[in-house]
Design a protein around this motif. Structure first.
Motif, PDB file in Angstrom:
ATOM      1  N   THR A 112       0.788  -1.224   0.000  1.00  0.00           N
ATOM      2  CA  THR A 112       0.000   0.000   0.000  1.00  0.00           C
ATOM      3  C   THR A 112       0.824   1.279   0.000  1.00  0.00           C
ATOM      4  O   THR A 112       0.293   2.352  -0.253  1.00  0.00           O
ATOM      5  N   TRP A 116      -0.905  -3.190  13.221  1.00  0.00           N
ATOM      6  CA  TRP A 116      -2.222  -3.427  12.635  1.00  0.00           C
ATOM      7  C   TRP A 116      -2.664  -2.237  11.781  1.00  0.00           C
ATOM      8  O   TRP A 116      -3.132  -2.404  10.653  1.00  0.00           O
ATOM      9  N   ASN A 117      -2.524  -1.025  12.302  1.00  0.00           N
ATOM     10  CA  ASN A 117      -2.923   0.162  11.556  1.00  0.00           C
ATOM     11  C   ASN A 117      -2.135   0.310  10.261  1.00  0.00           C
ATOM     12  O   ASN A 117      -2.703   0.661   9.214  1.00  0.00           O
ATOM     13  N   LEU A 124      -0.651  -2.134   8.507  1.00  0.00           N
ATOM     14  CA  LEU A 124      -0.937  -3.224   7.571  1.00  0.00           C
ATOM     15  C   LEU A 124      -2.370  -3.212   7.047  1.00  0.00           C
ATOM     16  O   LEU A 124      -2.656  -3.838   6.029  1.00  0.00           O
ATOM     17  N   THR A 125      -3.259  -2.493   7.718  1.00  0.00           N
ATOM     18  CA  THR A 125      -4.643  -2.427   7.236  1.00  0.00           C
ATOM     19  C   THR A 125      -4.972  -1.073   6.600  1.00  0.00           C
ATOM     20  O   THR A 125      -6.109  -0.852   6.201  1.00  0.00           O
ATOM     21  N   ARG A 152      -5.259   1.806   3.824  1.00  0.00           N
ATOM     22  CA  ARG A 152      -5.625   1.704   2.416  1.00  0.00           C
ATOM     23  C   ARG A 152      -4.561   2.222   1.461  1.00  0.00           C
ATOM     24  O   ARG A 152      -4.701   2.120   0.276  1.00  0.00           O
TER      25      ARG A 152
END
Length: 144
Positions: free
Chosen positions: A104, A136-137, A139-140, A142
């Motif tokens: 991303t 987590w933030n 890798l998730t 957008r």
């Protein structure tokens, strides 16, 4: 030579280099994977989807790091604080990583505390703590 032998792991080189420098002459070997024992136990005390709580052995550790470098490229690892205990047998490393999520382009910044136990001049045990929410933030996200 270590640089060619571990070329596939180049996206994590700043991390490997920091650990190698921090442990100095307490361990033998040039690269991070050279300074870990064949039967290392690498424990992560956080829940993160897809990452096991305990990795056993150098082969399993290398396979997991292969997944890491396929997803994250580190540009820097810094703010190292080193604490030595038990006559040098235990070393606590506090540090921050800074990188990019490859899928991303999202920034990845995280803090770690790693407790390293050395036996026979190799890392025998590694216990890791990190900011799971930061990972987590990143890798998730957008993307940019």
């Amino acid at each position: 030579m270590a640089s060619r032998k571990y070329a596939a792991y180049a996206p994590a080189a700043p991390y490997f280099d920091l650990v190698r420098r921090a442990l100095g002459d307490r361990v033998d070997g040039e690269h991070f994977f050279d300074i870990v024992a064949d039967d290392i136990a690498y424990e992560v005390l956080y829940e993160f989807p897809g990452w096991p709580r305990v990795l056993r052995g150098r082969t399993e550790l290398m396979a997991s790091f292969r997944g890491y470098v396929d997803n994250i490229a580190l540009q820097a690892v810094d703010t190292l604080v080193t604490h030595v205990a038990d006559g040098g047998r235990v070393v606590v490393l506090e540090y921050e990583v800074h990188g990019t999520v490859l899928a991303t382009g999202a920034k990845y910044d995280n803090r770690f505390c790693s407790i390293v136990t050395i036996e026979n001049r190799k890392i025998a045990y590694w216990r890791d703590y990190m900011d799971s929410l930061a990972a987590w933030n990143a890798l998730t996200a957008r993307g940019r």
